[in-house]
Design a protein around this motif. Structure first.
Motif, mmCIF file in Angstrom:
data_model
loop_
_atom_site.group_PDB
_atom_site.id
_atom_site.type_symbol
_atom_site.label_atom_id
_atom_site.label_comp_id
_atom_site.label_asym_id
_atom_site.label_seq_id
_atom_site.Cartn_x
_atom_site.Cartn_y
_atom_site.Cartn_z
ATOM 1 N N LEU A 493 -26.462 -29.935 -5.017
ATOM 2 C CA LEU A 493 -26.533 -30.835 -3.858
ATOM 3 C C LEU A 493 -27.976 -31.285 -3.669
ATOM 4 N N ILE A 494 -28.159 -32.601 -3.591
ATOM 5 C CA ILE A 494 -29.517 -33.113 -3.411
ATOM 6 C C ILE A 494 -29.591 -33.891 -2.105
ATOM 7 N N LEU A 495 -30.509 -33.527 -1.231
ATOM 8 C CA LEU A 495 -30.731 -34.298 -0.011
ATOM 9 C C LEU A 495 -32.032 -35.064 -0.208
ATOM 10 N N ASP A 496 -31.925 -36.386 -0.373
ATOM 11 C CA ASP A 496 -33.126 -37.178 -0.616
ATOM 12 C C ASP A 496 -33.638 -37.714 0.712
ATOM 13 N N ASP A 497 -34.482 -36.980 1.338
ATOM 14 C CA ASP A 497 -35.031 -37.340 2.644
ATOM 15 C C ASP A 497 -33.900 -37.673 3.622
ATOM 16 N N ALA A 498 -32.832 -36.860 3.529
ATOM 17 C CA ALA A 498 -31.621 -37.182 4.282
ATOM 18 C C ALA A 498 -31.653 -36.626 5.698
ATOM 19 N N LEU A 499 -32.758 -36.004 6.068
ATOM 20 C CA LEU A 499 -32.828 -35.450 7.419
ATOM 21 C C LEU A 499 -33.881 -36.177 8.257
ATOM 22 N N SER A 500 -34.345 -37.312 7.735
ATOM 23 C CA SER A 500 -35.472 -37.993 8.389
ATOM 24 C C SER A 500 -35.135 -38.495 9.783
ATOM 25 N N ALA A 501 -33.844 -38.866 10.019
ATOM 26 C CA ALA A 501 -33.519 -39.463 11.321
ATOM 27 C C ALA A 501 -32.924 -38.461 12.310
ATOM 28 N N VAL A 502 -32.908 -37.177 11.947
ATOM 29 C CA VAL A 502 -32.388 -36.208 12.921
ATOM 30 C C VAL A 502 -33.570 -35.471 13.554
ATOM 31 N N ASP A 503 -33.391 -35.030 14.778
ATOM 32 C CA ASP A 503 -34.528 -34.374 15.429
ATOM 33 C C ASP A 503 -34.733 -32.965 14.870
ATOM 34 N N ALA A 504 -35.885 -32.387 15.193
ATOM 35 C CA ALA A 504 -36.285 -31.123 14.593
ATOM 36 C C ALA A 504 -35.273 -30.004 14.833
ATOM 37 N N LYS A 505 -34.701 -29.981 16.039
ATOM 38 C CA LYS A 505 -33.753 -28.894 16.355
ATOM 39 C C LYS A 505 -32.487 -29.009 15.519
ATOM 40 N N THR A 506 -31.951 -30.244 15.427
ATOM 41 C CA THR A 506 -30.724 -30.446 14.638
ATOM 42 C C THR A 506 -31.001 -30.115 13.181
ATOM 43 N N ILE A 525 -33.971 -30.281 -1.863
ATOM 44 C CA ILE A 525 -34.211 -30.983 -0.604
ATOM 45 C C ILE A 525 -35.534 -31.729 -0.677
ATOM 46 N N VAL A 526 -35.439 -33.042 -0.581
ATOM 47 C CA VAL A 526 -36.654 -33.848 -0.542
ATOM 48 C C VAL A 526 -36.914 -34.160 0.918
ATOM 49 N N ALA A 527 -38.137 -33.984 1.386
ATOM 50 C CA ALA A 527 -38.372 -34.220 2.808
ATOM 51 C C ALA A 527 -39.790 -34.663 3.069
ATOM 52 N N HIS A 528 -39.923 -35.362 4.194
ATOM 53 C CA HIS A 528 -41.256 -35.691 4.668
ATOM 54 C C HIS A 528 -41.733 -34.616 5.644
ATOM 55 N N ARG A 529 -40.760 -34.120 6.448
ATOM 56 C CA ARG A 529 -41.103 -33.073 7.413
ATOM 57 C C ARG A 529 -40.998 -31.731 6.701
ATOM 58 N N LEU A 572 -48.415 -29.619 15.057
ATOM 59 C CA LEU A 572 -49.103 -30.136 16.228
ATOM 60 C C LEU A 572 -48.329 -31.320 16.817
ATOM 61 N N GLU A 573 -47.902 -32.203 15.906
ATOM 62 C CA GLU A 573 -47.141 -33.383 16.347
ATOM 63 C C GLU A 573 -45.872 -32.960 17.077
ATOM 64 N N THR A 574 -45.207 -31.935 16.530
ATOM 65 C CA THR A 574 -43.972 -31.465 17.158
ATOM 66 C C THR A 574 -44.249 -30.938 18.561
ATOM 67 N N LEU A 575 -45.350 -30.203 18.664
ATOM 68 C CA LEU A 575 -45.710 -29.655 19.987
ATOM 69 C C LEU A 575 -45.920 -30.774 20.991
ATOM 70 N N VAL A 576 -46.655 -31.795 20.546
ATOM 71 C CA VAL A 576 -46.935 -32.924 21.428
ATOM 72 C C VAL A 576 -45.624 -33.598 21.817
ATOM 73 N N GLY A 581 -40.639 -34.542 25.254
ATOM 74 C CA GLY A 581 -39.194 -34.580 25.039
ATOM 75 C C GLY A 581 -38.881 -35.166 23.664
ATOM 76 N N THR A 582 -37.847 -34.639 23.004
ATOM 77 C CA THR A 582 -37.503 -35.128 21.658
ATOM 78 C C THR A 582 -36.491 -36.255 21.746
ATOM 79 N N ASN A 583 -36.522 -37.046 20.745
ATOM 80 C CA ASN A 583 -35.620 -38.194 20.691
ATOM 81 C C ASN A 583 -35.004 -38.315 19.319
ATOM 82 N N GLU A 584 -33.716 -38.571 19.277
ATOM 83 C CA GLU A 584 -33.122 -38.817 17.953
ATOM 84 C C GLU A 584 -32.956 -40.307 17.793
ATOM 85 N N SER A 585 -33.466 -40.835 16.692
ATOM 86 C CA SER A 585 -33.369 -42.290 16.531
ATOM 87 C C SER A 585 -31.982 -42.672 16.088
#
Ligand code: ADP
Length: 585
Positions: A493-506, A525-529, A572-576, A581-585
């Motif tokens: 199973l390959i996730l190619d940056d497939a979690l980019s649009a979900v928030d950190a908790k999800t 798992i390929v990811a930016h985060r 740090l970004e996550t803390l800020v 408040g978090t937002n899911e795009s």
């Protein structure tokens, strides 16, 4: 006429329909010859005073019978010839469709799908027209034209025929020329119209940007220009279109003048009767269509040839990735060995010296800057491209020695640009395995942390996605795509940056589900985060196509390179963000 030769395979295939159609067409042409004769006989009867009531009834009865026969036979030739041409359209369309689905990404990168569809539709239509109207005009102009001329020459007068037909070639020439001009201008008008359409579509979807940047007026101006262009080009079409009727009537009128004038002279000479003149003018009327058909034929054939060439060219394009001669369709395990010396799309190497092993049940995280080569590595793993130098093996077998279908069955990829069909959510999840039960679908949705969202939709799993249904957020779409890949249950199973649009908790929940799902799946798992890969058994950092750092999350943090820097920054970004408040795009 070369296109008829090229289409001979189809005429052979449909020989019955074409033979019957052509026989019926010839019948119609022969029947058409009768009414003018009957009318001529009636006029002669009146002129000579020999027309009795019985004779008149007989003549009228014969006319009626010819009319009815014509009606029935016309139905049949249309049925056979146009029926066959529609079947050709269907055949070509399905050949093209099947072919398009075989071609790979590199083809679709070079060709825009909208253009492909437009061309395929127009070209198929043009070829189908050649096999229908093309055959009709060919048969009609040849048989009907020669039948009428022979009848005029043999039963009335060759001299009258010769002189009356003198203007006809002018009509053939002019209408054929107009046809060509009309075609070009029509094309221009059509493309001006699609430019206008594209413009409107773009402006509507970008309306917010237009308003925000104060470009609305300029946009309306562009629209007005484009729309006047459409009007201008359609006027040019109308100008040519308007030339057809006057030309036809003018030329045919000239023929009539000659026929009646010269006919009167011949009548005075006693060479023909008054009935002959009446029949002759009726025959002239019958000749108009074959002459027009003759001019039309050239245009149809020319368009058909160009279109058929394009279709042949398209069908001849081979997919870049092909099955090897003795390619296997099974693999022993999901163990992946990567030994890429070099890979490049064009000249510049995109990946170099990548040596990795991913064992079943283990996971690999791939991170790095944009353009570092992460997606390229995924494309090689799923065999969208072949490794230029080196190899990737799956279960000990080189990917190149595996059938493409086998690779697809072994490797599931959740791409960055996920795609959902306008079907129910359940069907979208079960896309790769339509036989899945509702429980299995829900299980996959739970693992992908989208189950609760789905229950919140008006019709739950039966909710339709897309334009005619519910609008999903980017994160929801991503998670549904993940559920789809999970349900397919491929060994890799390959996730190619497939979690980019979900928030950190999800993301955390999904990763946790992945970790606890005890299976033998190899995960990439390929990811930016970086938090998305921190649990992975091994993480690699790609830089300019090379592995610059590798190890577990802790090893990489200790090493203090790009990984640590990026991780600290993202924390740090996550803390800020959490502060706001978090937002899911
Ligand atoms: P990442 O996924 O890490 O952002 P990519 O694998 O997409 O990186 O891209 C790596 C490099 O390959 C980039 O320089 C990119 O411009 C180039 N590249 C990607 N796809 C293609 C392609 N289809 N044809 C040519 N070059 C490409």
């Amino acid at each position: 006429m070369a296109v008829f030769r090229k289409l001979s395979w189809f005429f052979k295939l449909e020989w019955k329909a074409y033979s019957l159609g052509i026989i019926f067409l010839i019948f119609v042409a022969a029947l058409e010859l009768i009414p003018p004769k009957l009318i001529g006989a009636t006029v002669n009867g009146i002129n000579e005073g020999t027309l009795t009531k019985e004779l008149l009834l007989q003549l009228a009865g014969a006319l009626l019978a010819v009319g009815i026969a014509n009606y029935v036979i016309r139905y049949f030739w249309r049925f056979y010839i146009f029926g066959a041409s529609i079947r050709l359209g269907r055949l070509l369309r399905s050949q093209l469709y099947a072919h398009f689905t075989e071609l790979d990404q590199s083809f679709y990168k070079k060709n825009r799908s909208g253009d492909l569809m437009a061309h395929a539709t127009n070209d198929v239509q043009a070829v189908s027209m050649t096999a229908g109207a093309g055959i009709l005009t060919l048969v009609d102009s040849v048989t009907m034209g020669s039948f009428v001329i022979i009848t005029m020459v043999t039963t009335i007068s060759w001299k009258l025929t010769f002189f009356s037909l003198l203007p006809m070639p002018i009509m053939v020439y002019l209408t054929s020329r107009y046809g060509k001009m009309l075609h070009t201008r029509f094309h221009d008008a059509q493309s001006a119209f699609s430019d206008l359409n594209d413009k409107v579509a773009e402006s509507v979807s970008g309306i917010r940007v237009l308003k925000a940047t104060g470009q609305v007026e300029a946009d309306v101006e562009t629209f007005t220009d484009l729309s006047s262009d459409v009007v201008q080009k359609n006027k040019r079409v109308a100008k040519i279109d308007a030339l057809f009727d006057p030309t036809i009537f003018g030329v045919v009128g000239l023929s009539y003048i000659i026929a009646v004038g010269y006919g009167a002279y011949l009548l005075r000479q006693g060479e023909i009767s008054i009935g002959d003149i009446v029949s002759f003018t009726a025959y002239l009327g019958l000749l108009t269509w074959p002459m027009l058909a003759f001019g039309w034929l050239f245009n149809i054939v020319e368009r058909g040839r160009a279109s058929y060439d394009r279709i042949e060219h398209m069908l001849a394009i081979e997919p870049e990735i092909q099955d090897a001669l003795h390619a296997g369709d099974t693999v022993a395990s999901s163990e992946i060995d990567i030994a890429i010396e070099r890979f490049s799309y064009e000249e510049k190497p995109v990946l170099s010296d990548i040596a990795l092993q991913i064992l079943p049940g283990r996971s690999l995280g791939i991170v790095g800057r944009t353009g570092a080569g992460k997606s390229t590595l995924v494309r090689l793993l799923s065999r969208e491209y072949d490794v230029t130098k080196g190899r990737i093996t799956l279960g000990g077998r080189n990917l190149k020695q595996l059938k493409r279908r086998a690779v697809r069955e072994q490797v599931a990829v959740v791409p960055q640009d996920h795609f959902l069909f306008s079907e129910s959510i359940a069907d979208n999840i079960a896309f790769a395995c339509p036989e899945a039960t509702m429980e299995e679908i829900m299980e996959a949705a739970k693992t992908a942390a989208v189950h609760d969202d789905i229950l919140g939709f008006p019709e739950g799993y039966a909710t339709v996605v897309g334009e005619r249904g519910v609008t999903l957020s980017g994160g929801q779409k991503q998670r549904i795509s993940i559920a789809r890949a999970l349900l397919a249950d491929c060994p890799v199973l390959i996730l190619d940056d497939a979690l980019s649009a979900v928030d950190a908790k999800t993301e955390e929940r999904i990763i946790e589900h992945f970790r606890t799902a005890s299976n033998n799946q190899a995960q990439v798992i390929v990811a930016h985060r970086l938090s998305a890969v921190s649990h992975a058994d091994e993480i690699i950092v790609l830089e300019d196509g090379r592995i610059s750092e590798r190890g577990t999350h802790h090893q990489l943090l200790e090493r203090g390179g790009w990984y640590k820097e990026t991780y600290d920054r993202q924390q740090l970004e996550t803390l800020v963000e959490q502060g706001g408040g978090t937002n899911e795009s």
